[in-house]
Design a protein around this motif. Structure first.
Motif, PDB file in Angstrom:
ATOM      1  N   VAL A 123      39.095  34.318  26.039  1.00 42.67           N
ATOM      2  CA  VAL A 123      40.002  33.830  27.055  1.00 42.67           C
ATOM      3  C   VAL A 123      41.249  33.523  26.558  1.00 42.67           C
ATOM      4  N   ALA A 124      41.357  32.857  25.549  1.00 42.00           N
ATOM      5  CA  ALA A 124      42.679  32.257  25.029  1.00 42.00           C
ATOM      6  C   ALA A 124      43.549  33.487  24.522  1.00 42.00           C
ATOM      7  N   GLU A 125      43.000  34.340  23.955  1.00 46.39           N
ATOM      8  CA  GLU A 125      43.603  35.623  23.239  1.00 46.39           C
ATOM      9  C   GLU A 125      43.966  36.754  24.450  1.00 46.39           C
ATOM     10  N   LEU A 126      43.315  36.761  25.345  1.00 47.51           N
ATOM     11  CA  LEU A 126      43.719  37.500  26.748  1.00 47.51           C
ATOM     12  C   LEU A 126      44.911  36.885  27.224  1.00 47.51           C
ATOM     13  N   TYR A 127      45.207  35.445  27.394  1.00 46.95           N
ATOM     14  CA  TYR A 127      46.106  35.069  27.882  1.00 46.95           C
ATOM     15  C   TYR A 127      47.457  35.060  26.828  1.00 46.95           C
ATOM     16  N   LYS A 128      47.065  35.119  25.755  1.00 47.21           N
ATOM     17  CA  LYS A 128      48.211  35.287  24.649  1.00 47.21           C
ATOM     18  C   LYS A 128      48.878  36.675  24.629  1.00 47.21           C
ATOM     19  N   ASN A 129      47.907  37.400  24.720  1.00 51.11           N
ATOM     20  CA  ASN A 129      48.299  39.191  24.684  1.00 51.11           C
ATOM     21  C   ASN A 129      48.337  39.978  26.050  1.00 51.11           C
ATOM     22  N   LYS A 130      48.672  38.847  26.884  1.00 52.63           N
ATOM     23  CA  LYS A 130      48.562  39.541  28.671  1.00 52.63           C
ATOM     24  C   LYS A 130      49.585  40.336  28.683  1.00 52.63           C
ATOM     25  N   ASN A 131      50.867  40.303  28.201  1.00 50.06           N
ATOM     26  CA  ASN A 131      51.886  41.366  28.225  1.00 50.06           C
ATOM     27  C   ASN A 131      51.156  42.988  27.614  1.00 50.06           C
ATOM     28  N   THR A 132      50.827  42.903  26.568  1.00 47.45           N
ATOM     29  CA  THR A 132      50.384  44.093  25.781  1.00 47.45           C
ATOM     30  C   THR A 132      48.969  44.424  26.482  1.00 47.45           C
ATOM     31  N   LEU A 133      48.210  43.905  26.926  1.00 46.13           N
ATOM     32  CA  LEU A 133      46.984  44.001  27.621  1.00 46.13           C
ATOM     33  C   LEU A 133      46.823  44.517  28.941  1.00 46.13           C
ATOM     34  N   ASN A 134      47.914  44.165  29.547  1.00 50.30           N
ATOM     35  CA  ASN A 134      48.134  44.381  31.107  1.00 50.30           C
ATOM     36  C   ASN A 134      47.666  45.623  31.521  1.00 50.30           C
ATOM     37  N   LYS A 135      46.792  45.834  32.361  1.00 48.89           N
ATOM     38  CA  LYS A 135      46.290  47.188  32.963  1.00 48.89           C
ATOM     39  C   LYS A 135      45.441  47.846  32.019  1.00 48.89           C
ATOM     40  N   LYS A 136      44.798  47.073  31.013  1.00 49.68           N
ATOM     41  CA  LYS A 136      44.105  47.796  29.827  1.00 49.68           C
ATOM     42  C   LYS A 136      42.597  47.560  30.139  1.00 49.68           C
ATOM     43  N   LYS A 137      41.621  47.971  29.803  1.00 49.47           N
ATOM     44  CA  LYS A 137      40.238  47.749  30.052  1.00 49.47           C
ATOM     45  C   LYS A 137      39.910  46.630  28.898  1.00 49.47           C
ATOM     46  N   VAL A 138      39.314  45.557  29.226  1.00 54.12           N
ATOM     47  CA  VAL A 138      38.862  44.369  28.362  1.00 54.12           C
ATOM     48  C   VAL A 138      37.676  44.128  28.609  1.00 54.12           C
ATOM     49  N   ALA A 139      37.254  43.216  27.555  1.00 50.75           N
ATOM     50  CA  ALA A 139      35.762  42.568  27.769  1.00 50.75           C
ATOM     51  C   ALA A 139      35.901  41.013  27.133  1.00 50.75           C
ATOM     52  N   VAL A 140      35.494  40.210  27.732  1.00 49.01           N
ATOM     53  CA  VAL A 140      35.507  38.832  27.345  1.00 49.01           C
ATOM     54  C   VAL A 140      34.112  38.275  27.776  1.00 49.01           C
ATOM     55  N   ARG A 141      33.543  37.381  26.863  1.00 47.42           N
ATOM     56  CA  ARG A 141      32.259  36.826  26.913  1.00 47.42           C
ATOM     57  C   ARG A 141      32.456  35.453  27.228  1.00 47.42           C
ATOM     58  N   GLY A 142      31.774  34.693  28.362  1.00 42.88           N
ATOM     59  CA  GLY A 142      32.075  33.420  28.411  1.00 42.88           C
ATOM     60  C   GLY A 142      31.027  32.937  29.581  1.00 42.88           C
ATOM     61  N   LYS A 143      30.899  31.540  29.793  1.00 40.22           N
ATOM     62  CA  LYS A 143      30.117  30.926  30.559  1.00 40.22           C
ATOM     63  C   LYS A 143      30.817  30.849  32.316  1.00 40.22           C
ATOM     64  N   VAL A 144      29.757  31.058  33.212  1.00 43.98           N
ATOM     65  CA  VAL A 144      30.136  31.149  34.414  1.00 43.98           C
ATOM     66  C   VAL A 144      30.315  29.821  34.872  1.00 43.98           C
ATOM     67  N   VAL A 145      31.420  29.296  35.178  1.00 42.52           N
ATOM     68  CA  VAL A 145      31.544  28.059  35.794  1.00 42.52           C
ATOM     69  C   VAL A 145      31.868  27.717  37.198  1.00 42.52           C
ATOM     70  N   LYS A 146      31.935  28.910  37.798  1.00 48.16           N
ATOM     71  CA  LYS A 146      32.263  28.836  39.203  1.00 48.16           C
ATOM     72  C   LYS A 146      31.988  30.262  40.011  1.00 48.16           C
ATOM     73  N   VAL A 147      31.441  30.450  41.019  1.00 52.92           N
ATOM     74  CA  VAL A 147      31.216  31.663  41.468  1.00 52.92           C
ATOM     75  C   VAL A 147      31.816  31.519  43.377  1.00 52.92           C
ATOM     76  N   ALA A 148      32.411  32.217  43.451  1.00 50.85           N
ATOM     77  CA  ALA A 148      32.958  32.408  44.952  1.00 50.85           C
ATOM     78  C   ALA A 148      32.623  33.683  45.718  1.00 50.85           C
ATOM     79  N   THR A 149      31.639  33.695  46.583  1.00 53.90           N
ATOM     80  CA  THR A 149      31.178  35.107  47.190  1.00 53.90           C
ATOM     81  C   THR A 149      31.924  35.526  48.219  1.00 53.90           C
TER      82      THR A 149
END
Length: 144
Positions: A51-77
């Motif tokens: 998650v932190a790397e995605l924030y750090k590299n958001k300008n170069t990763l904008n509109k690119k396909k990414v994958a991140v693994r994490g714990k689901v802390v909230k779901v709004a349906t």
């Protein structure tokens, strides 16, 4: 180099010369993945990161396909026809608001489960009505 590729159910073996191999080589991104400045495609391999790397590299990763693994802390349906999932992986800063990543998906994960989200990363998305995100992964597929 020989590469087996499946197209419409038919496996084709491709033999590439050294020149063709060099033409296909792209520079590596901040995660050690090969990348190129191309139009977003769901068929591109996902660039993985925290998650932190995605924030750090958001300008170069904008509109690119990414994958991140994490714990689901909230779901709004069912908001705007999608499920909105918040992921955390222990990286980032709560103070700087870089520890939580919102993901839109059709999947419905359980809070507390750990998933890998694969989708298109967008920075500075404003959907109106208070839905404004510095970073969001849209139309993600969730994998256990």
């Amino acid at each position: 180099m020989t590469r087996n590729t499946t197209l419409i159910g038919i496996t084709v073996a491709l033999s590439l010369s050294a020149t063709a191999q060099a033409a296909l080589a792209f520079p590596k991104d901040g995660f050690g993945n090969h990348s190129a400045n191309k139009t977003v495609s769901q068929k591109q391999p996902a660039l993985s990161g925290t998650v932190a790397e995605l924030y750090k590299n958001k300008n170069t990763l904008n509109k690119k396909k990414v994958a991140v693994r994490g714990k689901v802390v909230k779901v709004a349906t069912g908001i705007m026809g999608k499920n909105w999932v918040h992921l955390r992986d222990g990286s980032g800063s709560a103070k700087k608001r870089t520890n939580d990543l919102t993901v839109t998906t059709r999947a419905l994960p359980n809070e507390g489960s750990t998933v890998t989200a694969v989708g298109i990363l967008h920075k500075d998305r404003d959907f109106g009505a208070g839905y404004k995100y510095e970073l969001i992964i849209e139309d993600a597929e969730l994998q256990p």
